[in-house]
Scaffold this active site. Structure first.
Site, PDB file in Angstrom:
ATOM      1  N   GLY A 147       0.833  -1.190   0.000  1.00 11.86           N
ATOM      2  CA  GLY A 147       0.000   0.000   0.000  1.00 11.86           C
ATOM      3  C   GLY A 147       0.867   1.237   0.000  1.00 11.86           C
TER       4      GLY A 147
ATOM      5  N   ASP B   8     -11.543   7.029   4.904  1.00 11.31           N
ATOM      6  CA  ASP B   8     -11.101   6.460   3.624  1.00 11.31           C
ATOM      7  C   ASP B   8     -11.736   5.083   3.416  1.00 11.31           C
ATOM      8  OD1 ASP B   8      -9.800   6.347   1.173  1.00 11.31           O
ATOM      9  OD2 ASP B   8      -7.923   5.593   2.010  1.00 11.31           O
TER      10      ASP B   8
END
Length: 276
Positions: A18, A134
């Site tokens: 990520g 998010d």
């Protein structure tokens, strides 16, 4: 790698990467169990305080939310000069992004099964004074039993009495970000309800409600366009499901449902069963 981590766990194959780290499967000889280890290399973080805050924010918030069965559980933290390692639940059932890629449209019953667990996690976070900020399919994981785990709290923020100031700043992902985030100024935890609503829309329709050719165009669509239910995509979707979507993907924040109200909506209570 941190010696203490290697004393307690055997690092295995890489599971993913990520923005802020690499995730490996790891194995505990003591418990004979497998976990996930997210390793953040501090040298790879920019000097931007927004990037570096993830070192402090994510472990603190995961500890705060550890009692929630639908939030990724933090088991151990190892911190040294070079790395921050977070040992969490292993979610080897994939993520919602993978499921949407292989089966773009879900039945109402399957959508409600995911939505119930997701909104239970969101409601728990909000009761604890945490906004995720998010929520997207990539951050919705499933364990080997199919239980949903909300993950990646690197952009999360504390709100309410424990917060030093109101939430602000543009964070999130283009398709899922709430309009008030893009408008600047302060906003509240209902940004998570908007994002979850977009995900429910995508599960039922196979496409997002607002999109463009790139991030800028998508942001403009989020700000400008009205929520629509094209007949071709929604002819078999119940009025109750569309009613819930209108209340979640609502640009008027005062009229937008809270996470608790979503859980009490008749469509959610019925498990996505259609009324005859």
């Amino acid at each position: 790698m941190c010696d203490t981590l290697n004393n307690d766990y055997h690092l295995c194959e890489e599971l993913g990467r990520g923005r802020f780290g690499v995730v490996h499967r790891c194995y505990s000889p003591v418990s004979s169990s497998s976990f996930a280890c997210k390793s953040i290399a501090k040298r790879d973080l920019s000097s931007d305080p927004t990037d570096r805050r993830c070192l402090d924010v994510e472990p603190k918030i995961l500890r705060l939310l550890s009692a929630c069965p639908n939030v990724l559980r933090l088991h151990d933290v190892y911190d040294n000069d070079d790395y921050l390692h977070l040992v969490t639940d292993l979610c080897d059932g994939g993520d919602l992004y993978d499921r949407l890629s292989s089966s773009p449209r879900f039945s109402e019953r399957d959508t409600a099964a995911v939505a119930s667990q997701l909104m239970s996690a969101v409601a728990f976070c909000h009761r604890a004074g945490v906004a995720h900020r998010d929520i997207k399919p990539d951050n919705i994981l499933f364990d080997s039993r199919g239980a949903l785990k909300l993950a990646d709290f690197g952009s999360a923020e504390v709100f309410g009495a424990a917060a030093e100031e109101e939430m602000s700043g543009v964070v999130g992902t283009p398709y899922y970000v709430a309009p008030e985030v893009l408008m600047g100024g302060y906003y509240d935890e209902k940004v998570d309800v908007w994002s979850a609503g977009v995900i429910l829309y995508m599960m039922l329709a196979g496409v997002p409600p607002f999109y463009g050719d790139g991030p800028v165009e998508t942001f403009e669509a989020v700000l400008r366009e009205r929520l629509r239910f094209p007949t071709k995509l929604f002819q078999s979707v119940s009025p109750e499901a569309k009613d819930l979507l209108r209340k979640m993907i609502c640009k008027d924040v005062h009229r937008r449902f809270s996470a608790e109200q979503v859980l009490r909506h008749p469509w959610m209570v019925s498990g996505g069963e259609r009324e005859d």
